[in-house]
Design a protein around this motif. Structure first.
Motif, PDB file in Angstrom:
ATOM      1  N   VAL A   5       0.906  -1.170  -0.063  1.00 31.60           N
ATOM      2  CA  VAL A   5       0.007   0.033  -0.072  1.00 31.60           C
ATOM      3  C   VAL A   5       0.889   1.131   0.124  1.00 31.60           C
ATOM      4  O   VAL A   5       1.854   1.368   0.838  1.00 31.60           O
ATOM      5  N   HIS A   6       0.634   2.343  -0.895  1.00 33.67           N
ATOM      6  CA  HIS A   6       1.544   3.503  -1.050  1.00 33.67           C
ATOM      7  C   HIS A   6       0.572   4.434  -0.930  1.00 33.67           C
ATOM      8  O   HIS A   6      -0.332   4.780  -1.574  1.00 33.67           O
ATOM      9  N   CYS A   7       0.589   5.182   0.203  1.00 38.28           N
ATOM     10  CA  CYS A   7      -0.439   6.356   0.737  1.00 38.28           C
ATOM     11  C   CYS A   7       0.397   7.674   0.599  1.00 38.28           C
ATOM     12  O   CYS A   7       1.609   7.955   0.813  1.00 38.28           O
ATOM     13  N   GLU A   8      -0.371   8.679  -0.017  1.00 39.65           N
ATOM     14  CA  GLU A   8      -0.034   9.993   0.057  1.00 39.65           C
ATOM     15  C   GLU A   8       0.275  10.378   1.585  1.00 39.65           C
ATOM     16  O   GLU A   8      -0.398  10.003   2.534  1.00 39.65           O
ATOM     17  N   LYS A   9       1.186  11.558   1.714  1.00 36.85           N
ATOM     18  CA  LYS A   9       1.552  12.012   2.876  1.00 36.85           C
ATOM     19  C   LYS A   9       0.511  13.192   3.382  1.00 36.85           C
ATOM     20  O   LYS A   9      -0.166  13.391   2.598  1.00 36.85           O
ATOM     21  N   PRO A  10       0.595  13.562   4.678  1.00 31.34           N
ATOM     22  CA  PRO A  10       0.913  12.794   5.885  1.00 31.34           C
ATOM     23  C   PRO A  10       0.234  11.600   6.165  1.00 31.34           C
ATOM     24  O   PRO A  10      -0.947  11.540   5.585  1.00 31.34           O
ATOM     25  N   MET A  11       0.926  10.969   7.200  1.00 31.44           N
ATOM     26  CA  MET A  11       0.309   9.576   7.564  1.00 31.44           C
ATOM     27  C   MET A  11      -1.056   9.831   7.949  1.00 31.44           C
ATOM     28  O   MET A  11      -2.143   9.006   7.397  1.00 31.44           O
ATOM     29  N   ALA A  12      -1.434  10.632   9.055  1.00 33.48           N
ATOM     30  CA  ALA A  12      -2.675  10.580   9.495  1.00 33.48           C
ATOM     31  C   ALA A  12      -2.971  11.915  10.399  1.00 33.48           C
ATOM     32  O   ALA A  12      -2.083  12.716  10.513  1.00 33.48           O
ATOM     33  N   THR A  13      -4.116  12.279  11.012  1.00 31.45           N
ATOM     34  CA  THR A  13      -4.437  13.273  11.463  1.00 31.45           C
ATOM     35  C   THR A  13      -4.513  13.068  13.131  1.00 31.45           C
ATOM     36  O   THR A  13      -4.677  13.806  13.911  1.00 31.45           O
ATOM     37  N   THR A  14      -4.127  11.762  13.577  1.00 34.87           N
ATOM     38  CA  THR A  14      -3.925  11.622  15.155  1.00 34.87           C
ATOM     39  C   THR A  14      -2.544  10.703  15.036  1.00 34.87           C
ATOM     40  O   THR A  14      -2.321   9.967  14.052  1.00 34.87           O
ATOM     41  N   TRP A  15      -1.886  10.693  16.183  1.00 23.15           N
ATOM     42  CA  TRP A  15      -0.783  10.177  16.472  1.00 23.15           C
ATOM     43  C   TRP A  15      -1.179   8.654  16.619  1.00 23.15           C
ATOM     44  O   TRP A  15      -0.449   7.781  16.167  1.00 23.15           O
ATOM     45  N   GLY A  16      -2.291   8.275  17.347  1.00 19.78           N
ATOM     46  CA  GLY A  16      -2.651   6.923  17.735  1.00 19.78           C
ATOM     47  C   GLY A  16      -3.005   6.316  16.066  1.00 19.78           C
ATOM     48  O   GLY A  16      -2.728   5.030  16.085  1.00 19.78           O
ATOM     49  N   ASP A  17      -3.541   6.923  15.078  1.00 16.95           N
ATOM     50  CA  ASP A  17      -3.861   6.266  14.118  1.00 16.95           C
ATOM     51  C   ASP A  17      -2.541   5.989  13.393  1.00 16.95           C
ATOM     52  O   ASP A  17      -2.481   4.896  12.605  1.00 16.95           O
ATOM     53  N   ALA A  18      -1.750   6.840  13.270  1.00 13.52           N
ATOM     54  CA  ALA A  18      -0.433   6.756  12.620  1.00 13.52           C
ATOM     55  C   ALA A  18       0.317   5.603  13.074  1.00 13.52           C
ATOM     56  O   ALA A  18       0.912   4.522  12.257  1.00 13.52           O
ATOM     57  N   ARG A  19       0.424   5.419  14.440  1.00 11.16           N
ATOM     58  CA  ARG A  19       1.025   4.229  14.941  1.00 11.16           C
ATOM     59  C   ARG A  19       0.263   3.042  14.527  1.00 11.16           C
ATOM     60  O   ARG A  19       0.880   1.993  14.316  1.00 11.16           O
TER      61      ARG A  19
END
Length: 355
Positions: free
Chosen positions: A107-121
């Motif tokens: 899976v190749h996703c555009e940046k940034p990762m996410a809007t919360t740190w929990g989701d990014a982790r």
């Protein structure tokens, strides 16, 4: 082997981008895949039917490969690689659904990762647990504008790196690129702590996510190298996109100037490192990297693990502003401190001027 490629979020026509809402990055990704003999674009999904139909016409996707629902697309097309170019608040749900489906290998996703740190982790955790290659499009790593300064560092042109300075518009939207590049220059060393302060007086939402108006951030890598970032519109800040201070000289990187990168050794004048490079040309080599790392079974340069380190600095800077103190890493929160301060009323940005 031929890889089947599918897209989630095509966006509108690339000739009319609405910056901050849609940059038509799916088209740029697709151009990279189309250039490869080992990739076949088979499907795309977008909630706006006319968008996906225009994308399908551009990249020769059959009617049977166009969808409004990405989960239906995954079941029907069974792609090997999925590229995601949707607004930031949707990244985590779509990435996690792709991983849970068991369909794509990457899976190749555009940046940034996410809007919360929990989701990014969670995204990074689940990709690792399911052995899915997850990458985020920090494509600037593959442009000579930033690659040549890295080579100069590796060859000891300015001695040992002591400090990386970053100048960017915002931390989350554009800064994710520039902090990622700072990490690249620092040889991906772990970050020990972050301290920062931000000002957010006028609402600035890009691709669905809040961004500060102005900020100042400092961090330290485990080897003692220092990082500093300034953000803000209409502010000089550090005056360049990157300034690399070494024991024997300095490198400056400013992609819109000429030269785009230059070096000055102690006691000497400036010398050009890079000039005349088209910055948009970084996307195809980034796509090449996605495919080749999947083929060879090696960790990509912009893997979820590395993107997570970048995202941690961003959210730690906002958390430092919320706490009014230095934040030791690892970051032990789940939310988005900037959004939380807006929701609590601690920050009260005025609505953006629509005119």
């Amino acid at each position: 082997m031929t890889y089947d490629i599918a897209f989630v979020g095509t966006g509108p026509e690339p000739d009319n981008p609405v910056w901050g809402e849609s940059a038509a990055m799916a088209y740029r990704h697709a151009e990279g895949y189309r250039e490869r003999d080992d990739c076949r674009i088979v499907a795309a999904a977008d909630i706006v039917r006319e968008n996906v139909e225009a994308f399908a016409a551009e990249f020769d996707i059959d009617d049977a490969g166009t969808f409004e629902d990405y989960e239906t697309m995954l079941d029907a097309a069974e792609p090997d690689i999925v590229s995601i170019s949707t607004p930031v608040p949707t990244h985590a749900e779509i990435v996690l659904d792709c991983i849970a489906s068991g369909v794509p290998e990457a899976v190749h996703c555009e940046k940034p990762m996410a809007t919360t740190w929990g989701d990014a982790r969670l995204m990074a955790q689940e990709a690792s647990r399911r052995e899915i290659q997850l990458t985020f499009n920090h494509q600037r790593r593959f442009s000579p504008v930033w690659r040549e300064p890295r080579r100069a560092l590796e060859e000891g042109v300015i001695g040992d790196l002591q400090r990386v300075e970053v100048g960017t518009s915002t931390l989350l939207d554009n800064g994710t690129h520039h902090i990622d590049l700072a990490h690249m220059y620092a040889d991906e060393a772990p970050v020990e702590w972050v301290i920062g302060q931000v000002d957010y007086r006028e609402e600035h939402v890009k691709y669905g996510a809040h961004n500060e108006n102005q900020g100042l951030v400092q961090w330290e890598y485990a080897d003692g190298t220092q990082g500093i970032a300034t953000t803000g519109f209409g502010e000089d800040g550090v005056g360049v996109h990157h300034r690399l201070y070494g024991t024997d000289g300095v490198v400056e990187v400013t992609p819109w100037s000429d030269p785009q990168a230059r070096v000055r050794r102690d006691g000497e004048g400036w010398e050009s490192l890079v000039s005349g490079v088209d910055n948009a040309a970084a996307v195809p080599p980034a796509i090449d990297h996605v495919v080749e790392c999947l083929r060879d079974g090696v960790e990509p340069e912009f893997s979820a693990r590395r993107a997570l380190s970048v995202t941690e600095v961003i959210f730690a800077a906002w958390e430092s502003s919320r706490r009014r103190g230095r934040v030791e890493l690892p970051l032990r929160i789940d939310d988005n401190p900037l959004e939380a301060m807006v929701e609590s009323g601690e920050l009260s940005p005025e609505p953006a001027d629509e005119g």
